[in-house]
Write a protein that holds these residues in place. Structure first.
Motif, PDB file in Angstrom:
ATOM      1  N   TRP A 238       1.251  -1.443  -0.039  1.00 27.58           N
ATOM      2  CA  TRP A 238      -0.854  -0.166   0.006  1.00 27.58           C
ATOM      3  C   TRP A 238       1.066   1.254  -0.586  1.00 27.58           C
ATOM      4  O   TRP A 238       1.665   1.201   0.834  1.00 27.58           O
ATOM      5  N   ARG A 239       0.512   2.289  -0.532  1.00 29.84           N
ATOM      6  CA  ARG A 239       1.565   4.145  -1.219  1.00 29.84           C
ATOM      7  C   ARG A 239       0.299   4.630   0.101  1.00 29.84           C
ATOM      8  O   ARG A 239      -1.078   4.496   0.044  1.00 29.84           O
ATOM      9  N   GLU A 240       1.017   5.279   0.303  1.00 31.88           N
ATOM     10  CA  GLU A 240       0.702   6.532   1.433  1.00 31.88           C
ATOM     11  C   GLU A 240       0.978   7.720   0.113  1.00 31.88           C
ATOM     12  O   GLU A 240       1.710   8.234   0.851  1.00 31.88           O
ATOM     13  N   ASP A 241       0.362   7.864  -0.060  1.00 33.47           N
ATOM     14  CA  ASP A 241       1.200   8.810  -0.921  1.00 33.47           C
ATOM     15  C   ASP A 241      -0.617   8.974  -2.013  1.00 33.47           C
ATOM     16  O   ASP A 241       0.030  10.707  -3.213  1.00 33.47           O
ATOM     17  N   THR A 242      -1.423   9.245  -1.991  1.00 33.65           N
ATOM     18  CA  THR A 242      -2.538   9.876  -2.404  1.00 33.65           C
ATOM     19  C   THR A 242      -3.370  10.807  -1.365  1.00 33.65           C
ATOM     20  O   THR A 242      -3.311  10.563  -0.074  1.00 33.65           O
ATOM     21  N   ASP A 243      -3.913  11.674  -1.871  1.00 35.48           N
ATOM     22  CA  ASP A 243      -4.886  12.488   0.236  1.00 35.48           C
ATOM     23  C   ASP A 243      -5.600  11.680   0.507  1.00 35.48           C
ATOM     24  O   ASP A 243      -5.368  11.861   1.664  1.00 35.48           O
ATOM     25  N   ALA A 244      -6.288  10.563   0.070  1.00 30.09           N
ATOM     26  CA  ALA A 244      -6.860   9.596  -0.070  1.00 30.09           C
ATOM     27  C   ALA A 244      -6.497   8.639   1.148  1.00 30.09           C
ATOM     28  O   ALA A 244      -6.139   9.035   2.723  1.00 30.09           O
ATOM     29  N   ALA A 245      -5.294   8.463   0.547  1.00 32.59           N
ATOM     30  CA  ALA A 245      -4.457   7.755   2.321  1.00 32.59           C
ATOM     31  C   ALA A 245      -3.513   8.153   2.878  1.00 32.59           C
ATOM     32  O   ALA A 245      -3.566   7.636   4.399  1.00 32.59           O
ATOM     33  N   CYS A 246      -3.505   9.949   2.004  1.00 34.74           N
ATOM     34  CA  CYS A 246      -2.758  10.734   4.025  1.00 34.74           C
ATOM     35  C   CYS A 246      -4.227  11.423   4.135  1.00 34.74           C
ATOM     36  O   CYS A 246      -3.349  11.971   5.103  1.00 34.74           O
ATOM     37  N   SER A 247      -5.150  11.097   4.342  1.00 37.30           N
ATOM     38  CA  SER A 247      -6.428  11.728   5.097  1.00 37.30           C
ATOM     39  C   SER A 247      -7.321  10.592   6.001  1.00 37.30           C
ATOM     40  O   SER A 247      -8.385  11.060   6.410  1.00 37.30           O
ATOM     41  N   ASN A 248      -6.179   9.090   5.849  1.00 33.53           N
ATOM     42  CA  ASN A 248      -7.688   8.558   6.357  1.00 33.53           C
ATOM     43  C   ASN A 248      -7.523   7.743   7.699  1.00 33.53           C
ATOM     44  O   ASN A 248      -8.411   7.023   8.533  1.00 33.53           O
ATOM     45  N   GLY A 249      -6.278   8.301   8.516  1.00 39.46           N
ATOM     46  CA  GLY A 249      -6.215   8.280   9.556  1.00 39.46           C
ATOM     47  C   GLY A 249      -4.810   6.960   9.778  1.00 39.46           C
ATOM     48  O   GLY A 249      -4.739   6.538  10.671  1.00 39.46           O
ATOM     49  N   TYR A 250      -4.936   6.511   9.395  1.00 44.95           N
ATOM     50  CA  TYR A 250      -4.154   5.164   8.843  1.00 44.95           C
ATOM     51  C   TYR A 250      -2.509   5.117   8.524  1.00 44.95           C
ATOM     52  O   TYR A 250      -2.605   6.267   7.640  1.00 44.95           O
ATOM     53  N   ASP A 251      -1.958   4.124   9.097  1.00 43.56           N
ATOM     54  CA  ASP A 251      -0.676   4.335   8.553  1.00 43.56           C
ATOM     55  C   ASP A 251      -0.741   3.124   7.791  1.00 43.56           C
ATOM     56  O   ASP A 251      -0.408   2.264   7.343  1.00 43.56           O
TER      57      ASP A 251
END
Length: 401
Positions: A222-235
């Motif tokens: 899983w990548r954490e480089d989209t607005d959705a992934a960066c705002s969901n409260g998860y690592d």
């Protein structure tokens, strides 16, 4: 030459069982005996057919069986001829087994239609005789070239359970079959293969534990480089940093630094730029309309009774108001102010006694040496002598009489 066993499917005379009476049915008939064009008779013996479809059945044809018939619900079926069958030819005194190989797809699909006839074919390789087995549209056509060795390098030959080329290796154990679809090694490099719970390629690693699956969607990290992934409260990428605390999120809209230097940002109750100072307490907001200090340098601000700029001086007592119309001092240097009987500028001198009025028309010295000035009843030149009593009037017509 190739031989085909054609199995027609249509209505049969047998009644359906209780499970089939509520639906449309057809029947399957498999003819196992026939006579060739040369007069030779052949039969398929020890033939077990597995039928898989809306219902599952097993049909067996032995040496005494000429036709197999079964009533079936309408639908698609796969007909599978189990290994162990053999083809026999009548010699006049009995049946003799002849070399033969199944070369058609096994299982073979067929669709049972309601009150209609369908066809399914099994192909064999035997001797060079042609034979028809069955009746009506039910045929087995058998032919063989016994001078040419059979090849085992097709998907059919590599999946029929026989050593077709007689080299001692059957189906997938024969090197000639290694690249046929039935024998080709399974690959574990598709999203389906990487998510089915099996070690498809047999390398000891199943699904996402197999390096071949590392970039398939199901297994990709899983990548954490989209607005959705960066705002969901998860690592999301498991690096110990969640959302905006992850450097990969720093340029995503949710995590980018918001400046606090617009009237909207300076009046929304939030510390938009994260510097610990919200709205008007942030120096970046000092000149925004919502936060800018009130000025006391307009006629309205200098006449409203308030210390608008908070400097301790209200209205005209504030130096910034001194030139506003409401606050500028009244001057006594106009003809009106010098002739109204008041000390307009508050300097203790009223009208013409005020030096500022000296040159106003009302206050300037007028000569008394014209016939008009010598006859108007005033001491125009303020010398204490009016009209003809003033020596300056003695030669004026009004006074010379």
């Amino acid at each position: 030459m190739l031989a085909a066993l054609t199995i027609p499917v249509g209505c049969g005379a047998e009644a359906p069982d209780s499970a089939e009476q509520a639906s449309d049915v057809g029947s399957i008939s498999l003819a196992l005996v026939g006579t060739s064009a040369t007069g030779a008779t052949y039969r398929l013996s020890n033939a077990w057919f597995d039928l898989y479809g809306p219902t599952n059945r097993v049909l067996r044809g032995d040496g005494d069986t000429t036709v197999l018939t079964e009533v079936l619900p309408v639908g698609r079926y796969d007909v599978y001829l189990e290994p162990g069958w053999f083809l026999e030819r009548w010699t006049g005194s009995g049946y003799q087994v002849v070399p033969a190989a199944l070369t058609s797809a096994n299982p073979t699909p067929v669709f049972i239609n309601d009150r209609a006839t369908s066809t399914v074919a099994f192909q064999f390789r035997a001797d060079d005789d042609d034979v028809s087995l069955g009746y009506g549209t039910l045929d087995i056509i058998i032919g063989v070239d016994d001078t040419t060795p059979l090849g085992e390098d097709t998907d059919v030959a590599c999946s029929n359970g026989y050593d077709d080329d007689g080299d001692g290796y059957t189906d997938c154990s024969d090197p000639d079959c290694q690249w046929q679809p039935f024998c080709a090694p399974y690959r574990e490099d598709t999203d389906v293969a990487c998510s089915n719970g099996y070690d498809d390629d047999g390398d000891g690693y199943a699904d996402c534990s197999d390096p071949d699956c590392s970039w398939q969607p199901y297994c990709a990290p899983w990548r954490e480089d989209t607005d959705a992934a960066c705002s969901n409260g998860y690592d999301d990428d498991g690096d110990g940093l969640a959302d905006c605390s992850d450097p990969e999120c720093q340029w995503q809209p949710y995590c980018t630094w918001w400046p606090e230097d617009t009237d909207l940002a300076c009046s929304n109750g939030y510390d938009d730029d994260g510097d610990g100072l919200a709205d008007c307490s942030d120096p970046g907001c000092s000149w925004q309309p919502f936060c800018a200090p009130y000025r006391e340098d307009t006629d309205v601000a200098c006449s409203n009774g308030y210390d608008d700029d908070g400097d301790g001086y209200a209205d005209c007592s504030d130096p910034e108001c001194q030139w506003q119309p409401y606050c500028i001092p009244v001057r006594e240097d106009t003809d009106v102010a010098c002739s109204n009987g008041y000390d307009d500028d508050g300097d203790g001198y009223a009208d013409c006694s005020d030096p500022e009025c000296a040159w106003q028309p009302h206050c300037t010295w007028s000569p008394e040496d014209t016939d008009v000035a010598c006859s108007n009843g005033y001491d125009d030149d303020a010398d204490g002598a009016a009209d003809c009593g003033d020596p300056d009037c003695q030669w004026q017509p009004f006074c010379a009489m």
